[in-house]
Design a protein around this motif. Structure first.
Motif, PDB file in Angstrom:
ATOM      1  N   PRO A  41       0.827  -1.212   0.000  1.00  0.00           N
ATOM      2  CA  PRO A  41       0.000   0.000   0.000  1.00  0.00           C
ATOM      3  C   PRO A  41       0.860   1.261   0.000  1.00  0.00           C
ATOM      4  O   PRO A  41       1.843   1.368   0.725  1.00  0.00           O
ATOM      5  CB  PRO A  41      -0.796  -0.125   1.307  1.00  0.00           C
ATOM      6  CG  PRO A  41      -0.894  -1.606   1.535  1.00  0.00           C
ATOM      7  CD  PRO A  41       0.420  -2.161   1.069  1.00  0.00           C
ATOM      8  N   GLY A  42       0.486   2.195  -0.866  1.00  0.00           N
ATOM      9  CA  GLY A  42       1.230   3.442  -1.001  1.00  0.00           C
ATOM     10  C   GLY A  42       2.209   3.449  -2.144  1.00  0.00           C
ATOM     11  O   GLY A  42       2.707   4.521  -2.527  1.00  0.00           O
ATOM     12  N   ALA A  43       2.513   2.280  -2.719  1.00  0.00           N
ATOM     13  CA  ALA A  43       3.435   2.235  -3.862  1.00  0.00           C
ATOM     14  C   ALA A  43       2.795   2.920  -5.071  1.00  0.00           C
ATOM     15  O   ALA A  43       1.592   2.790  -5.317  1.00  0.00           O
ATOM     16  CB  ALA A  43       3.793   0.793  -4.199  1.00  0.00           C
ATOM     17  N   ARG A  44       3.618   3.639  -5.836  1.00  0.00           N
ATOM     18  CA  ARG A  44       3.149   4.290  -7.061  1.00  0.00           C
ATOM     19  C   ARG A  44       3.773   3.572  -8.262  1.00  0.00           C
ATOM     20  O   ARG A  44       4.982   3.306  -8.282  1.00  0.00           O
ATOM     21  CB  ARG A  44       3.503   5.769  -7.073  1.00  0.00           C
ATOM     22  CG  ARG A  44       2.728   6.586  -6.037  1.00  0.00           C
ATOM     23  CD  ARG A  44       2.920   8.073  -6.221  1.00  0.00           C
ATOM     24  NE  ARG A  44       4.323   8.465  -6.091  1.00  0.00           N
ATOM     25  CZ  ARG A  44       5.099   8.860  -7.086  1.00  0.00           C
ATOM     26  NH1 ARG A  44       4.629   8.876  -8.338  1.00  0.00           N
ATOM     27  NH2 ARG A  44       6.340   9.220  -6.861  1.00  0.00           N
ATOM     28  N   ILE A  45       2.939   3.275  -9.263  1.00  0.00           N
ATOM     29  CA  ILE A  45       3.351   2.436 -10.382  1.00  0.00           C
ATOM     30  C   ILE A  45       2.821   3.024 -11.673  1.00  0.00           C
ATOM     31  O   ILE A  45       1.684   3.505 -11.743  1.00  0.00           O
ATOM     32  CB  ILE A  45       2.803   0.998 -10.211  1.00  0.00           C
ATOM     33  CG1 ILE A  45       3.285   0.406  -8.878  1.00  0.00           C
ATOM     34  CG2 ILE A  45       3.197   0.099 -11.371  1.00  0.00           C
ATOM     35  CD1 ILE A  45       2.500  -0.784  -8.428  1.00  0.00           C
ATOM     36  N   ALA A  46       3.656   2.993 -12.714  1.00  0.00           N
ATOM     37  CA  ALA A  46       3.189   3.265 -14.077  1.00  0.00           C
ATOM     38  C   ALA A  46       2.635   1.948 -14.606  1.00  0.00           C
ATOM     39  O   ALA A  46       3.390   1.003 -14.860  1.00  0.00           O
ATOM     40  CB  ALA A  46       4.328   3.773 -14.946  1.00  0.00           C
ATOM     41  N   ALA A  47       1.321   1.867 -14.741  1.00  0.00           N
ATOM     42  CA  ALA A  47       0.647   0.618 -15.067  1.00  0.00           C
ATOM     43  C   ALA A  47      -0.108   0.743 -16.383  1.00  0.00           C
ATOM     44  O   ALA A  47      -0.472   1.842 -16.813  1.00  0.00           O
ATOM     45  CB  ALA A  47      -0.317   0.234 -13.944  1.00  0.00           C
ATOM     46  N   LEU A  63       0.803  -4.561 -13.631  1.00  0.00           N
ATOM     47  CA  LEU A  63       1.844  -3.931 -12.820  1.00  0.00           C
ATOM     48  C   LEU A  63       3.246  -4.378 -13.221  1.00  0.00           C
ATOM     49  O   LEU A  63       4.230  -3.917 -12.644  1.00  0.00           O
ATOM     50  CB  LEU A  63       1.622  -4.249 -11.334  1.00  0.00           C
ATOM     51  CG  LEU A  63       0.258  -3.902 -10.748  1.00  0.00           C
ATOM     52  CD1 LEU A  63       0.225  -4.233  -9.258  1.00  0.00           C
ATOM     53  CD2 LEU A  63      -0.090  -2.446 -10.986  1.00  0.00           C
ATOM     54  N   GLY A  64       3.321  -5.286 -14.194  1.00  0.00           N
ATOM     55  CA  GLY A  64       4.624  -5.775 -14.643  1.00  0.00           C
ATOM     56  C   GLY A  64       4.952  -7.148 -14.115  1.00  0.00           C
ATOM     57  O   GLY A  64       4.536  -7.531 -13.007  1.00  0.00           O
ATOM     58  N   PRO A 110       7.634   2.725 -19.889  1.00  0.00           N
ATOM     59  CA  PRO A 110       7.124   1.374 -19.713  1.00  0.00           C
ATOM     60  C   PRO A 110       6.460   1.184 -18.347  1.00  0.00           C
ATOM     61  O   PRO A 110       6.535   2.061 -17.481  1.00  0.00           O
ATOM     62  CB  PRO A 110       8.394   0.521 -19.807  1.00  0.00           C
ATOM     63  CG  PRO A 110       9.447   1.399 -19.193  1.00  0.00           C
ATOM     64  CD  PRO A 110       9.106   2.795 -19.644  1.00  0.00           C
ATOM     65  N   VAL A 111       5.824   0.018 -18.185  1.00  0.00           N
ATOM     66  CA  VAL A 111       5.278  -0.346 -16.882  1.00  0.00           C
ATOM     67  C   VAL A 111       6.440  -0.499 -15.899  1.00  0.00           C
ATOM     68  O   VAL A 111       7.398  -1.213 -16.170  1.00  0.00           O
ATOM     69  CB  VAL A 111       4.483  -1.669 -16.986  1.00  0.00           C
ATOM     70  CG1 VAL A 111       4.057  -2.148 -15.610  1.00  0.00           C
ATOM     71  CG2 VAL A 111       3.283  -1.492 -17.897  1.00  0.00           C
ATOM     72  N   ARG A 112       6.340   0.172 -14.755  1.00  0.00           N
ATOM     73  CA  ARG A 112       7.455   0.122 -13.796  1.00  0.00           C
ATOM     74  C   ARG A 112       7.011   0.688 -12.449  1.00  0.00           C
ATOM     75  O   ARG A 112       6.017   1.418 -12.368  1.00  0.00           O
ATOM     76  CB  ARG A 112       8.650   0.927 -14.312  1.00  0.00           C
ATOM     77  CG  ARG A 112       8.377   2.415 -14.400  1.00  0.00           C
ATOM     78  CD  ARG A 112       9.361   3.116 -15.307  1.00  0.00           C
ATOM     79  NE  ARG A 112       9.200   4.565 -15.309  1.00  0.00           N
ATOM     80  CZ  ARG A 112       8.253   5.212 -15.987  1.00  0.00           C
ATOM     81  NH1 ARG A 112       7.378   4.539 -16.696  1.00  0.00           N
ATOM     82  NH2 ARG A 112       8.184   6.532 -15.927  1.00  0.00           N
ATOM     83  N   LEU A 113       7.797   0.352 -11.438  1.00  0.00           N
ATOM     84  CA  LEU A 113       7.602   0.924 -10.107  1.00  0.00           C
ATOM     85  C   LEU A 113       8.169   2.334 -10.109  1.00  0.00           C
ATOM     86  O   LEU A 113       9.333   2.549 -10.436  1.00  0.00           O
ATOM     87  CB  LEU A 113       8.299   0.071  -9.052  1.00  0.00           C
ATOM     88  CG  LEU A 113       8.246   0.584  -7.609  1.00  0.00           C
ATOM     89  CD1 LEU A 113       6.818   0.511  -7.063  1.00  0.00           C
ATOM     90  CD2 LEU A 113       9.195  -0.221  -6.713  1.00  0.00           C
ATOM     91  N   LEU A 114       7.344   3.308  -9.734  1.00  0.00           N
ATOM     92  CA  LEU A 114       7.790   4.694  -9.676  1.00  0.00           C
ATOM     93  C   LEU A 114       8.329   5.061  -8.298  1.00  0.00           C
ATOM     94  O   LEU A 114       9.336   5.773  -8.187  1.00  0.00           O
ATOM     95  CB  LEU A 114       6.632   5.632 -10.035  1.00  0.00           C
ATOM     96  CG  LEU A 114       6.050   5.473 -11.437  1.00  0.00           C
ATOM     97  CD1 LEU A 114       4.819   6.345 -11.594  1.00  0.00           C
ATOM     98  CD2 LEU A 114       7.100   5.810 -12.495  1.00  0.00           C
ATOM     99  N   ALA A 115       7.659   4.586  -7.261  1.00  0.00           N
ATOM    100  CA  ALA A 115       8.104   4.890  -5.896  1.00  0.00           C
ATOM    101  C   ALA A 115       7.529   3.831  -4.968  1.00  0.00           C
ATOM    102  O   ALA A 115       6.342   3.483  -5.080  1.00  0.00           O
ATOM    103  CB  ALA A 115       7.639   6.279  -5.461  1.00  0.00           C
ATOM    104  N   PRO A 116       8.339   3.291  -4.054  1.00  0.00           N
ATOM    105  CA  PRO A 116       7.811   2.290  -3.120  1.00  0.00           C
ATOM    106  C   PRO A 116       6.879   2.934  -2.100  1.00  0.00           C
ATOM    107  O   PRO A 116       6.865   4.158  -1.914  1.00  0.00           O
ATOM    108  CB  PRO A 116       9.068   1.735  -2.451  1.00  0.00           C
ATOM    109  CG  PRO A 116      10.051   2.868  -2.522  1.00  0.00           C
ATOM    110  CD  PRO A 116       9.757   3.585  -3.818  1.00  0.00           C
TER     111      PRO A 116
END
Length: 346
Positions: A41-47, A63-64, A110-116
Motif C-alpha cells: 500500500p502506497g506504492a506508485r506504479i506506471a501501469a 503492474l509488470g 514502460p510499466v514500472r515501479l515509480l516509488a515504493p
C-alpha cells in the motif's frame, strides 16, 4: 486521553512494527525482505490497462512481470485498454483477491515501479504522529506479544466476558459472550459488556488486519441502539474514511463494513491450514539466535533445525553472522519435524 506508542523490531529478513493503545497492541505491521514492493500500500506504479469490465466499473491493470491489480473507476472516467496510468496501491492482495489501486493521472511507458510505499518506520510514525520509536529488546517483546494476540481467536475483556473473532470467506464474525462477568443489575451488566466489546473489537480488528463485512453478535436483547451505534462510531473512527454501519438488528447483531488496506496478520504468518508457515518459523529461529547471541556475548550459539527449516533459516543466519561474527554453529537434524528447532549455548 488514550495513549499510543510505537515499537520497531528489525531482524534479518523481516521488520515488525507495533502500535499500542493504552499498553495493548493495536496495529501489527510486518514487512519481509522478499515482499514485492509493487504490492505494498502506497506504492506508485506506471501501469497499463489490460482489460476493462464496464459492467463492474472496474479494470484489470498490469503492474509488470505478471502482476495485476484491480482498478475501480467512476462512470465518467472509464479507461481504455492499453492506456498507461499512474496508479497508487490502496489495498494489499489477499487470497483470491487482487491488490486494489486508484488512478492518480496519466502514465508513461514502460510499466514500472515509480516509488515504493512507506517503510514500516514511516507507517508507525504516521500512526502515532511521532518519530519516537522504541527499539531493542522491549520492541521485540512487544512484537512477539502482538503476533500472539493477532493469531488468537478468543480475547478476555477487562472486567470479564469474551470477544471471539472468526474470519470467514464472506465476513468477519464476532461473538460477544458474558462469561463470568457479574453484577447486581443484569441489564446494566450486559450494556457495559457490549460497550466494552465494541471498543475491544475495533482495536483487535486493526491488530489482526481484518476488514470487509463485520457482524458483531452482541450479548443479550433489547439493546439501546443509539448508544451502541454512537459507541461503535467512536471506536471505529480511526479506521475512516470508508467505515459504514447498519442498524442493530432485531436479532441483536451490529453490522459494519471496514476498508481493507493491509494483508491480515494470519495470511502473512500462517499456512492455509492454520500452522505457522516455514518462513514464519525461520524468522522465529533467527530472532531466538540473535537474542541468545546478544545475551551470551562472545560465545558460540548452536542452532539445530530440520532440513526444510534450515534451508530457509541458514541464509538469514548468514546475514546475522555478518553483523555479529561467526558465532553460529549450525546442524541439520534430518529426522526432525518441520516446526522443531533448538538453540543452545554449549
Amino acid at each position: 486521553m488514550s495513549a499510543r506508542r510505537a515499537f520497531l523490531d528489525i531482524t534479518p529478513g523481516e521488520t515488525r512494527g507495533v502500535v499500542t493503545l493504552d499498553g495493548r497492541p493495536e496495529h501489527l505491521l510486518i514487512r519481509r525482505d522478499d515482499d514485492d514492493p509493487r504490492l505494498e500500500p502506497g506504492a506508485r506504479i506506471a501501469a497499463r490497462v489490460r482489460k476493462v469490465e464496464p459492467a463492474f466499473a472496474s479494470a484489470f491493470v498490469d503492474l509488470g512481470e505478471g502482476l495485476e491489480a484491480l482498478l475501480d473507476f467512476p462512470p465518467d472516467r472509464r479507461p481504455v485498454e492499453g492506456q498507461m496510468l499512474e496508479v497508487e496501491v490502496r489495498s494489499a492482495p489477499r487470497p483470491g483477491k487482487l491488490a486494489g489501486v486508484r488512478a492518480s493521472g496519466p502514465g508513461e511507458a514502460p510499466v514500472r515501479l515509480l516509488a515504493p510505499g512507506p517503510t514500516v518506520a514511516e507507517r508507525l510514525a504516521r500512526l502515532v504522529r511521532s518519530q519516537d520509536l522504541v527499539t531493542g529488546a522491549e520492541a521485540r517483546r512487544m512484537a512477539d506479544a502482538a503476533e500472539e494476540a493477532a493469531l488468537t481467536e478468543a480475547h478476555v475483556l477487562p472486567g470479564g466476558g469474551l470477544v471471539v473473532i472468526e474470519p470467514t470467506r464472506a465476513l468477519v464474525a464476532v461473538d460477544v459472550d458474558l462469561g463470568p462477568r457479574k453484577g447486581p443489575d443484569p441489564k446494566s451488566l450486559v450494556r457495559q459488556l457490549n460497550l466494552a466489546a465494541i471498543a475491544e473489537t475495533a482495536r483487535l480488528l486493526r491488530l489482526k488486519g481484518l476488514g470487509g463485512l463485520v457482524v458483531i453478535d452482541l450479548a443479550g436483547r433489547g439493546h439501546d441502539g443509539t448508544a451502541l451505534l454512537n459507541a461503535a462510531r467512536n471506536a471505529f473512527a480511526a479506521d475512516n474514511p470508508g467505515v459504514a454501519f447498519g442498524p442493530i438488528s432485531r436479532f441483536g447483531t451490529l453490522e459494519l463494513t471496514l476498508p481493507r488496506r493491509t494483508r491480515a496478520a494470519a495470511e502473512i504468518l500462517l499456512e492455509p491450514g492454520g500452522a505457522p508457515s516455514d518462513r514464519t518459523l525461520a524468522q522465529r529461529l533467527v530472532r531466538r539466535a540473535e537474542s541468545e547471541a546478544e545475551a551470551e556475548t562472545g560465545r558460540v550459539v548452536k542452532i539445530q533445525a530440520g532440513p526444510g527449516l534450515a534451508r530457509l533459516a541458514w541464509p538469514l543466519v548468514d546475514r546475522l553472522a555478518e553483523r555479529m561474527g561467526a558465532r553460529f554453529d549450525r546442524e541439520v537434524a534430518s529426522d526432525w519435524p518441520r516446526d522443531r528447532f533448538e538453540i543452545t549455548v554449549p
